[in-house]
Every structure is written in structure tokens, then in C-alpha cells.
Write a protein that holds these residues in place. Structure first.
Motif, PDB file in Angstrom:
ATOM      1  N   VAL A   1       0.848  -1.179   0.000  1.00 44.48           N
ATOM      2  CA  VAL A   1       0.000   0.000   0.000  1.00 44.48           C
ATOM      3  C   VAL A   1       0.890   1.237   0.000  1.00 44.48           C
ATOM      4  O   VAL A   1       1.820   1.333   0.811  1.00 44.48           O
ATOM      5  CB  VAL A   1      -0.900   0.019   1.261  1.00 44.48           C
ATOM      6  N   VAL A   2       0.606   2.169  -0.893  1.00 47.32           N
ATOM      7  CA  VAL A   2       1.289   3.459  -0.888  1.00 47.32           C
ATOM      8  C   VAL A   2       0.428   4.409  -0.052  1.00 47.32           C
ATOM      9  O   VAL A   2      -0.761   4.578  -0.316  1.00 47.32           O
ATOM     10  CB  VAL A   2       1.484   4.007  -2.321  1.00 47.32           C
ATOM     11  N   HIS A   3       1.025   4.960   0.973  1.00 48.73           N
ATOM     12  CA  HIS A   3       0.329   5.817   1.935  1.00 48.73           C
ATOM     13  C   HIS A   3       1.048   7.162   1.978  1.00 48.73           C
ATOM     14  O   HIS A   3       2.269   7.206   1.947  1.00 48.73           O
ATOM     15  CB  HIS A   3       0.353   5.145   3.311  1.00 48.73           C
ATOM     16  N   PRO A   4       0.300   8.275   2.075  1.00 49.40           N
ATOM     17  CA  PRO A   4       0.947   9.594   2.037  1.00 49.40           C
ATOM     18  C   PRO A   4       1.737   9.968   3.286  1.00 49.40           C
ATOM     19  O   PRO A   4       2.460  10.956   3.280  1.00 49.40           O
ATOM     20  CB  PRO A   4      -0.231  10.556   1.844  1.00 49.40           C
ATOM     21  N   GLY A   5       1.620   9.206   4.353  1.00 42.41           N
ATOM     22  CA  GLY A   5       2.290   9.544   5.599  1.00 42.41           C
ATOM     23  C   GLY A   5       1.343  10.256   6.549  1.00 42.41           C
ATOM     24  O   GLY A   5       0.276  10.742   6.147  1.00 42.41           O
ATOM     25  N   ALA A   6       1.732  10.303   7.810  1.00 42.82           N
ATOM     26  CA  ALA A   6       0.870  10.864   8.842  1.00 42.82           C
ATOM     27  C   ALA A   6       1.712  11.446   9.966  1.00 42.82           C
ATOM     28  O   ALA A   6       2.935  11.298   9.988  1.00 42.82           O
ATOM     29  CB  ALA A   6      -0.067   9.775   9.388  1.00 42.82           C
ATOM     30  N   VAL A   7       1.027  12.107  10.872  1.00 43.92           N
ATOM     31  CA  VAL A   7       1.648  12.605  12.100  1.00 43.92           C
ATOM     32  C   VAL A   7       0.855  12.095  13.291  1.00 43.92           C
ATOM     33  O   VAL A   7      -0.316  11.738  13.160  1.00 43.92           O
ATOM     34  CB  VAL A   7       1.688  14.150  12.154  1.00 43.92           C
ATOM     35  N   MET A   8       1.503  12.046  14.432  1.00 41.04           N
ATOM     36  CA  MET A   8       0.840  11.754  15.696  1.00 41.04           C
ATOM     37  C   MET A   8       1.354  12.770  16.707  1.00 41.04           C
ATOM     38  O   MET A   8       2.540  13.117  16.692  1.00 41.04           O
ATOM     39  CB  MET A   8       1.158  10.352  16.188  1.00 41.04           C
ATOM     40  N   VAL A   9       0.470  13.232  17.574  1.00 39.13           N
ATOM     41  CA  VAL A   9       0.830  14.240  18.570  1.00 39.13           C
ATOM     42  C   VAL A   9       0.641  13.676  19.980  1.00 39.13           C
ATOM     43  O   VAL A   9      -0.399  13.085  20.282  1.00 39.13           O
ATOM     44  CB  VAL A   9      -0.025  15.515  18.403  1.00 39.13           C
ATOM     45  N   VAL A  10       1.653  13.879  20.829  1.00 41.32           N
ATOM     46  CA  VAL A  10       1.575  13.559  22.254  1.00 41.32           C
ATOM     47  C   VAL A  10       1.328  14.890  22.965  1.00 41.32           C
ATOM     48  O   VAL A  10       2.266  15.643  23.223  1.00 41.32           O
ATOM     49  CB  VAL A  10       2.871  12.896  22.758  1.00 41.32           C
ATOM     50  N   PRO A  11       0.052  15.227  23.259  1.00 42.34           N
ATOM     51  CA  PRO A  11      -0.270  16.518  23.866  1.00 42.34           C
ATOM     52  C   PRO A  11      -0.137  16.459  25.393  1.00 42.34           C
ATOM     53  O   PRO A  11      -0.766  15.630  26.055  1.00 42.34           O
ATOM     54  CB  PRO A  11      -1.723  16.761  23.462  1.00 42.34           C
ATOM     55  N   LEU A  12       0.672  17.346  25.939  1.00 41.10           N
ATOM     56  CA  LEU A  12       0.947  17.382  27.374  1.00 41.10           C
ATOM     57  C   LEU A  12       0.137  18.502  28.028  1.00 41.10           C
ATOM     58  O   LEU A  12       0.363  19.677  27.743  1.00 41.10           O
ATOM     59  CB  LEU A  12       2.433  17.630  27.607  1.00 41.10           C
ATOM     60  N   LEU A  13      -0.783  18.123  28.902  1.00 39.22           N
ATOM     61  CA  LEU A  13      -1.529  19.128  29.668  1.00 39.22           C
ATOM     62  C   LEU A  13      -0.702  19.652  30.821  1.00 39.22           C
ATOM     63  O   LEU A  13      -0.742  20.835  31.138  1.00 39.22           O
ATOM     64  CB  LEU A  13      -2.837  18.530  30.191  1.00 39.22           C
ATOM     65  N   SER A  14       0.041  18.754  31.472  1.00 41.91           N
ATOM     66  CA  SER A  14       0.923  19.143  32.577  1.00 41.91           C
ATOM     67  C   SER A  14       1.988  18.078  32.754  1.00 41.91           C
ATOM     68  O   SER A  14       1.794  16.920  32.385  1.00 41.91           O
ATOM     69  CB  SER A  14       0.130  19.326  33.876  1.00 41.91           C
ATOM     70  N   VAL A  15       3.118  18.490  33.336  1.00 38.33           N
ATOM     71  CA  VAL A  15       4.228  17.580  33.602  1.00 38.33           C
ATOM     72  C   VAL A  15       4.769  17.906  34.978  1.00 38.33           C
ATOM     73  O   VAL A  15       5.014  19.070  35.292  1.00 38.33           O
ATOM     74  CB  VAL A  15       5.357  17.738  32.558  1.00 38.33           C
ATOM     75  N   SER A  16       4.944  16.851  35.806  1.00 44.85           N
ATOM     76  CA  SER A  16       5.549  17.043  37.120  1.00 44.85           C
ATOM     77  C   SER A  16       6.084  15.720  37.636  1.00 44.85           C
ATOM     78  O   SER A  16       5.421  14.691  37.510  1.00 44.85           O
ATOM     79  CB  SER A  16       4.543  17.624  38.115  1.00 44.85           C
ATOM     80  N   ASP A  17       7.267  15.753  38.177  1.00 44.91           N
ATOM     81  CA  ASP A  17       7.867  14.607  38.868  1.00 44.91           C
ATOM     82  C   ASP A  17       7.743  13.300  38.082  1.00 44.91           C
ATOM     83  O   ASP A  17       7.158  12.340  38.562  1.00 44.91           O
ATOM     84  CB  ASP A  17       7.245  14.463  40.262  1.00 44.91           C
ATOM     85  N   ARG A  18       8.269  13.274  36.868  1.00 43.90           N
ATOM     86  CA  ARG A  18       8.294  12.069  36.032  1.00 43.90           C
ATOM     87  C   ARG A  18       6.912  11.527  35.678  1.00 43.90           C
ATOM     88  O   ARG A  18       6.735  10.336  35.450  1.00 43.90           O
ATOM     89  CB  ARG A  18       9.132  10.981  36.669  1.00 43.90           C
TER      90      ARG A  18
END
Length: 192
Positions: A33-50
């Protein structure tokens, strides 16, 4: 490649069968299959202490006949920059706009039969807005902790390959093993 036959040209996918010569001189067929490619996003609402609070989606996926938990993602439009696509997909699917972005890497989810690649992006400094779903697109947006996501990957509740790769990147970034090079957005949808 010795010869190529087009098997299908759909609205989204393009399928070929090639006759190829193998390293030992024999010939074989390869369908892909020829596919045009894609993106994926890891959206961070908050980050604290690992740990992080992240944005996820629940979406019914017809080929597997089940609702899948996954990170926001979407197909790259012809000629579209992947960072611009990531910004667009995040906004369209979740309503969020991010002030900072970092490209994590690329994955090839099904190398045996597809040219598809997915570029993985992280987003932070999120501001909520209105979603702009495509026609026929139905998904629920929710937040979860990085610990919940890792547990869902372990128990099999999350089976989506790109989301599992995103979880791996997230875990390694949170623990300082993998770095991200963050860049600020200067204007909506326009990059830095």
C-alpha cells in the motif's frame, strides 16, 4: 523491480503488486500500500515529577471493529509540512493549540506491506479551543495520566502501535533518557 501492476486506486490508499528479483536471483511478488504519511501528537496538559497529564482520544476503528484509545493523529496533505500537519490535526481533533512543539522521531507501523510513516510530535503549553472534526469523524477527547496510559499498554486496553510508540517516547522523556528539542510557535499554524 521487474514490473508493477496497480491493484487499487482509492480515495485514500493506492495498492500495487510488483514483480521483484530476490538476492538469490529468484523472482517474487510484493503487494503493498502506498500511503501519504501521517503525524501523531503527544499533547501534554501538565508535567511534574516524572509524570504527565496527557490528551487522548477514543475512536471507533472500522477495520478492527472496536473503539481504540489513541493519541491525536492524521494524514499529511499533499505538500504539507509535518509540523504544520501536527498543529492542524491537534487543533481539528481536540481543539487544543500548543505554544511549544518538539519532533520526537518517525515510525513505520507496517513495513511488510505499506510505505506509511508516522512522524511523532510532542506539544505543550496547550490552550483549549473548539474542535473542527472532518466530515464523518467521530471521536471522544479525554485526559489521562501517563501512568494510566502505561498501564493500558500493559493490559492490552491500548493496542494501537503508534500510541504505544508515543507512550515509549513519553516514558523515556519523562525519565530523562531521551531528550526533546522544543521550539515555540510564533503564529497560529505557521511554525516558528
Amino acid at each position: 523491480m521487474l514490473s508493477r501492476t496497480e491493484l487499487l486506486r482509492g480515495d485514500f490508499l493506492h495498492v500495487f503488486r510488483d514483480q521483484v528479483r530476490l538476492p538469490d536471483g529468484a523472482t517474487a511478488q510484493r503487494e503493498y500500500v502506498v500511503h501519504p504519511g501521517a503525524v501523531m501528537v503527544v499533547p501534554l496538559l501538565s508535567v511534574s515529577d516524572r509524570a504527565a497529564q496527557i490528551v487522548l482520544e477514543r475512536q471507533y476503528r472500522y477495520p478492527v471493529r472496536r473503539t481504540i484509545i489513541e493519541f491525536p493523529a492524521g494524514k499529511i496533505d499533499s505538500g504539507e509540512d509535518t509540523w504544520v500537519c501536527a498543529q492542524r490535526e491537534l487543533r481539528e481533533e481536540t481543539g487544543y493549540i500548543a505554544s511549544e512543539w518538539a519532533r520526537a522521531g518517525v515510525l513505520h507501523p507496517v513495513v511488510a506491506y505499506s510505505t506509511e510513516f508516522i512522524e511523532v510530535w510532542f506539544a505543550r503549553g496547550l490552550s483549549a479551543g473548539e474542535r473542527q472534526l472532518d466530515a464523518g469523524e467521530f471521536l471522544d477527547v479525554f485526559s489521562a495520566s501517563s501512568e494510566q496510559l502505561m498501564d493500558w499498554c500493559r493490559t492490552g486496553e491500548v493496542t494501537d502501535a503508534k500510541t504505544m510508540v508515543g507512550a515509549l517516547w513519553l516514558q523515556n522523556w519523562l525519565h530523562g533518557a531521551w531528550a526533546l528539542d522544543w521550539r515555540a510557535v510564533q503564529s497560529e499554524g505557521g511554525g516558528a
